[in-house]
Design an enzyme around this catalytic site. Structure first.
Site, PDB file in Angstrom:
ATOM      1  N   ASP A  22      -5.514  -7.291   5.370  1.00  0.00           N
ATOM      2  CA  ASP A  22      -6.708  -6.540   4.995  1.00  0.00           C
ATOM      3  C   ASP A  22      -7.781  -7.513   4.500  1.00  0.00           C
ATOM      4  O   ASP A  22      -8.942  -7.489   4.930  1.00  0.00           O
ATOM      5  CB  ASP A  22      -6.308  -5.549   3.883  1.00  0.00           C
ATOM      6  CG  ASP A  22      -7.394  -4.544   3.591  1.00  0.00           C
ATOM      7  OD1 ASP A  22      -8.424  -4.554   4.282  1.00  0.00           O
ATOM      8  OD2 ASP A  22      -7.211  -3.747   2.646  1.00  0.00           O
TER       9      ASP A  22
ATOM     10  N   ASP B 150      -3.045 -18.119   0.294  1.00  0.00           N
ATOM     11  CA  ASP B 150      -4.167 -18.720  -0.442  1.00  0.00           C
ATOM     12  C   ASP B 150      -4.752 -19.886   0.351  1.00  0.00           C
ATOM     13  O   ASP B 150      -5.968 -20.053   0.442  1.00  0.00           O
ATOM     14  CB  ASP B 150      -3.743 -19.132  -1.867  1.00  0.00           C
ATOM     15  CG  ASP B 150      -2.357 -19.759  -1.935  1.00  0.00           C
ATOM     16  OD1 ASP B 150      -1.629 -19.726  -0.919  1.00  0.00           O
ATOM     17  OD2 ASP B 150      -2.009 -20.298  -2.993  1.00  0.00           O
TER      18      ASP B 150
ATOM     19  N   TYR C   3       0.811  -1.215   0.000  1.00  0.00           N
ATOM     20  CA  TYR C   3       0.000   0.000   0.000  1.00  0.00           C
ATOM     21  C   TYR C   3       0.847   1.268   0.000  1.00  0.00           C
ATOM     22  O   TYR C   3       0.380   2.330  -0.387  1.00  0.00           O
ATOM     23  CB  TYR C   3      -0.952   0.026   1.208  1.00  0.00           C
ATOM     24  CG  TYR C   3      -2.027  -1.045   1.172  1.00  0.00           C
ATOM     25  CD1 TYR C   3      -2.135  -1.905   0.085  1.00  0.00           C
ATOM     26  CD2 TYR C   3      -2.922  -1.197   2.204  1.00  0.00           C
ATOM     27  CE1 TYR C   3      -3.102  -2.888   0.044  1.00  0.00           C
ATOM     28  CE2 TYR C   3      -3.899  -2.177   2.168  1.00  0.00           C
ATOM     29  CZ  TYR C   3      -3.977  -3.031   1.085  1.00  0.00           C
ATOM     30  OH  TYR C   3      -4.942  -3.991   1.048  1.00  0.00           O
TER      31      TYR C   3
ATOM     32  N   LYS D  56       3.391 -15.491   1.463  1.00  0.00           N
ATOM     33  CA  LYS D  56       3.362 -16.115   0.139  1.00  0.00           C
ATOM     34  C   LYS D  56       4.814 -16.377  -0.250  1.00  0.00           C
ATOM     35  O   LYS D  56       5.312 -15.892  -1.282  1.00  0.00           O
ATOM     36  CB  LYS D  56       2.632 -15.163  -0.833  1.00  0.00           C
ATOM     37  CG  LYS D  56       2.359 -15.732  -2.205  1.00  0.00           C
ATOM     38  CD  LYS D  56       1.251 -16.759  -2.207  1.00  0.00           C
ATOM     39  CE  LYS D  56       1.046 -17.310  -3.595  1.00  0.00           C
ATOM     40  NZ  LYS D  56       0.283 -18.563  -3.634  1.00  0.00           N
TER      41      LYS D  56
ATOM     42  N   ASP E  21     -11.203  -9.187   6.766  1.00  0.00           N
ATOM     43  CA  ASP E  21     -12.578  -8.988   6.302  1.00  0.00           C
ATOM     44  C   ASP E  21     -13.274 -10.333   6.085  1.00  0.00           C
ATOM     45  O   ASP E  21     -14.456 -10.499   6.419  1.00  0.00           O
ATOM     46  CB  ASP E  21     -12.600  -8.194   4.992  1.00  0.00           C
ATOM     47  CG  ASP E  21     -12.747  -6.701   5.261  1.00  0.00           C
ATOM     48  OD1 ASP E  21     -12.541  -6.298   6.422  1.00  0.00           O
ATOM     49  OD2 ASP E  21     -13.071  -5.950   4.320  1.00  0.00           O
TER      50      ASP E  21
END
Ligand code: NAD
Length: 354
Positions: A242, A218, A135, A185, A246
């Protein structure tokens, strides 16, 4: 800082719960009210007035409701609206976002997953890195790639950034079941390979009592749906956190149930808020569920003040209230008999004991 919409109603209940726990546990709070959001724009012309910033700086913790009013958005350019100005301003410098996803066993019927997957309830704490990664990394923006128009974002992490968030994750795990799952990852991303190396070292050198596991992001997204009860504390970088937080919040059945915290290193005031927004559709009607905010108060006690007994007293009172069958409209289910925001506050208050 109640802010806008249901922020006003839910912070009132959260504050009553804090006052009650102080009373029964022999503690004392000094609350200072501060303007934020559209309420502040109306009074001062800006969503985060200097007075508010000063009050925050002089306080041990910020207890925040919500900001935002879509009906007034058109009156100001996006850059002056409360969400970017107040939220980003108050969270600046805070690098650890703690997002619990709790499904109380009494509310299993509200979870979108099949009951047999969540029978014992869910109690996951996601620790998300908040200031680094994709970000904020540079370069960022439109970018010609070999003469073809494109765009670029850059994922960047430094060793100290990973060390400090890893410590938050390990410390949280130490206070819970002693298990920490680090999500990355590392099969693809260089940042994730560094992340895995640093988290492993911090665990080995500083938190040998915590059982550390690693999971690809994943797979984690899948396992949260397949077997959410297997998770305790998850630590992960900004973008993954993030998305996963959620996803996990949906398991709790209602936005009105979930607290959150943003923590830093001590020179910036920690920030505590329910994860929901100002909910203009139900504001002022006594329909808002105050539990997210009351549990946010418990997080404030635990993480800003270290008052674990008092925090547990609030959490226990919420559990007992749900067990006794009290529900606001969002968690009542079809045919239920919902109670109001303040009545839910009363029921929880009545169950707070030392
Ligand atoms: P929202 O979280 O305010 O509401 C989404 C839905 O959930 C609505 O139907 C609402 O009624 C319901 N809901 C939310 N909290 C509830 C509670 N405690 N009890 C019962 N039901 C609840 O999200 P939105 O509608 O997308 O946004 C409304 C405004 O809030 C916008 O201006 C948005 O920018 C702002 N917002 C602010 C924050 C924040 O202050 N941190 C976060 C999200 C959205």
């Amino acid at each position: 800082m109640p802010g806008d919409g249901i922020g006003v109603e839910v912070i009132a209940e959260g504050r009553r719960a804090l006052d009650r726990v102080a009373q029964v546990c022999g503690r004392e709070f000094v609350f200072t009210d501060a303007l934020v959001g559209w309420a502040a724009i109306t009074a001062t012309g800006t969503a985060l007035p200097d007075d508010t910033i000063r009050i925050c700086r002089d306080s041990d913790a910020i207890f925040f409701g919500a900001v935002g009013d879509p009906a007034r958005d058109a009156s100001l350019p996006p850059s002056r609206r409360p969400e970017p100005v107040a939220l980003l301003g108050l969270r600046k410098g805070l690098y650890a976002n703690l997002r619990p996803a709790i499904l109380n066993p009494a509310l299993v019927g509200l979870c979108p997953l099949r009951p047999e997957l969540v029978q014992g309830g869910i109690d996951i704490l996601i620790v998300r890195e908040l200031t680094g990664g994709l970000y904020y990394g540079q370069p960022k923006g439109p970018h010609d790639i070999g003469g073809v128009p494109g765009a670029v974002d850059t994922m960047v992490y430094t060793v100290p950034e990973i060390e400090r968030i890893a410590r938050v994750g390990f410390a949280a795990a130490q206070k819970r079941s002693g298990r920490l799952c680090s999500v990355d990852k590392a099969n693809i991303l260089a940042c994730s390979q560094l992340w895995r190396e640093v988290v492993t070292r911090v665990g080995r050198d500083e938190f040998p009592d915590v059982q550390l596991s690693h999971m690809y992001v994943d797979n984690c997204a899948m396992q949260l749906i397949r077997n959410p009860g297997a998770f305790d504390v998850i630590v992960t970088e900004n973008t993954f956190g993030d998305i996963l937080s959620d996803e996990a919040s949906m398991l709790a059945g209602s936005l009105g149930m979930l607290p959150s915290a943003c923590l830093g290193d001590g020179d910036v005031t920690p920030f505590f808020e329910p994860i929901h927004g100002s909910a203009p559709d139900i504001a002022g009607k006594g329909l808002a569920n105050p539990i997210a905010t009351i549990l946010t108060g418990a997080m404030l006690l635990r993480h800003a003040l270290g008052w674990t007994v008092e925090a547990a007293a609030i959490e226990h009172a919420v559990e007992e209230t749900l067990k006794a069958g009290y529900r606001t409209a969002d968690i009542a289910g079809p045919g239920g008999s919902p109670i109001s925001t303040s009545e839910m506050g009363n029921q929880i208050l009545a169950r707070i004991s030392a």
